[in-house]
Scaffold this motif. Structure first.
Motif, PDB file in Angstrom:
ATOM      1  N   CYS A 168     -14.548   1.332   1.004  1.00 13.36           N
ATOM      2  CA  CYS A 168     -13.668   0.228   0.632  1.00 13.36           C
ATOM      3  C   CYS A 168     -14.423  -1.086   0.491  1.00 13.36           C
TER       4      CYS A 168
ATOM      5  N   ALA B 207       0.815  -1.215   0.000  1.00 13.61           N
ATOM      6  CA  ALA B 207       0.000   0.000   0.000  1.00 13.61           C
ATOM      7  C   ALA B 207       0.848   1.265   0.000  1.00 13.61           C
TER       8      ALA B 207
ATOM      9  N   VAL C 234     -13.602  -3.557  -2.316  1.00 17.60           N
ATOM     10  CA  VAL C 234     -12.285  -4.181  -2.457  1.00 17.60           C
ATOM     11  C   VAL C 234     -11.829  -4.941  -1.214  1.00 17.60           C
TER      12      VAL C 234
ATOM     13  N   ALA D 248      -4.293   1.286   0.668  1.00 10.45           N
ATOM     14  CA  ALA D 248      -3.778   2.341  -0.207  1.00 10.45           C
ATOM     15  C   ALA D 248      -4.804   3.457  -0.389  1.00 10.45           C
ATOM     16  N   ARG D 249      -6.075   3.105  -0.457  1.00 11.15           N
ATOM     17  CA  ARG D 249      -7.105   4.136  -0.596  1.00 11.15           C
ATOM     18  C   ARG D 249      -7.122   5.060   0.614  1.00 11.15           C
TER      19      ARG D 249
ATOM     20  N   GLU E 203      -5.213  -2.877  -1.309  1.00  9.40           N
ATOM     21  CA  GLU E 203      -5.987  -1.882  -2.062  1.00  9.40           C
ATOM     22  C   GLU E 203      -6.763  -0.960  -1.124  1.00  9.40           C
ATOM     23  N   ALA E 204      -7.411  -1.536  -0.121  1.00  7.04           N
ATOM     24  CA  ALA E 204      -8.131  -0.705   0.839  1.00  7.04           C
ATOM     25  C   ALA E 204      -7.164   0.169   1.624  1.00  7.04           C
TER      26      ALA E 204
END
Length: 207
Positions: A188, A55, A191, A127-128, A124-125
């Protein structure tokens, strides 16, 4: 363009540290430390660290507690700062305090806080939520169908206030509830799956 918008990926990586809470003893799992539960052939703590790295967190601090020496011996955590929490049995609040204390003086301006027993929440979560960082006043939370969950990003300006209210298993909940209007929610649910590994029945989620 504002100064915050001008931050490069490397700058954000330096300023946002990953903070993994991995001290739990797994009381409802027969005393098996959650960090050492196997998932896809590796301990959960390795999966979480790998997700934080993917991330974009260049610095990762891992708070250990139950059977800390076994975790150190069995998990590949060479590039992490390992933080021992001798008071881990007091609950997640003590681990959060220890983790935030370990980041003081490192140059980190925010902590991306993740829990070791949520393998359904991946890079992914994370990184968001990390991408929503603006400065040390940031408060960001993942949301699942609009409901706040993990990970959470805690700007350094809030660490003292969080540490003062992080008791038992509440973690940052009390502080975040009081500062709800300041929290940026990042959806999120598309994902990640925010289940916890708390009981024997939850082990079905591990592979």
């Amino acid at each position: 363009m504002t100064d915050n918008e001008a931050l490069t990926e490397d700058q954000v990586g330096d300023q946002v540290a990953g903070l993994l809470l991995a001290a739990g003893g797994g009381r409802r799992l027969g005393g098996r430390p959650k960090a050492l539960l196997e998932h896809r052939g590796h301990p959960l703590v390795e999966h979480a660290v790998g997700a934080l790295r993917a991330a974009g967190c260049a610095r990762v601090h891992v708070v250990l507690g139950a059977r800390a020496e076994d975790v150190r011996a069995r998990a590949a955590l060479d590039d992490c700062a390992l933080v021992d929490n001798p008071g881990w049995e007091e609950g997640m609040g003590s681990s959060l305090r220890a983790g935030l204390r370990s980041l003081t003086g490192t140059g980190a301006r925010a902590a991306l806080v993740c829990l070791v027993d949520q393998p359904g929440i991946g890079a992914e979560a994370m990184a968001r939520v990390r991408a929503a960082y603006r400065d040390e006043t940031s408060l960001v939370s993942a949301a699942y169908a609009g409901v706040r969950g993990h990970p959470v990003l805690l700007g350094a300006a809030h660490w003292a206030g969080i540490a003062a209210t992080a008791t038992g298993d509440r973690g940052a909940r009390a502080y975040l509830r009081e500062h709800g209007a300041e929290i940026a929610l990042v959806e999120c649910g598309d994902v990640a799956r925010p289940y916890d590994i708390d009981t024997e029945a939850d082990l079905v989620h591990l592979e």
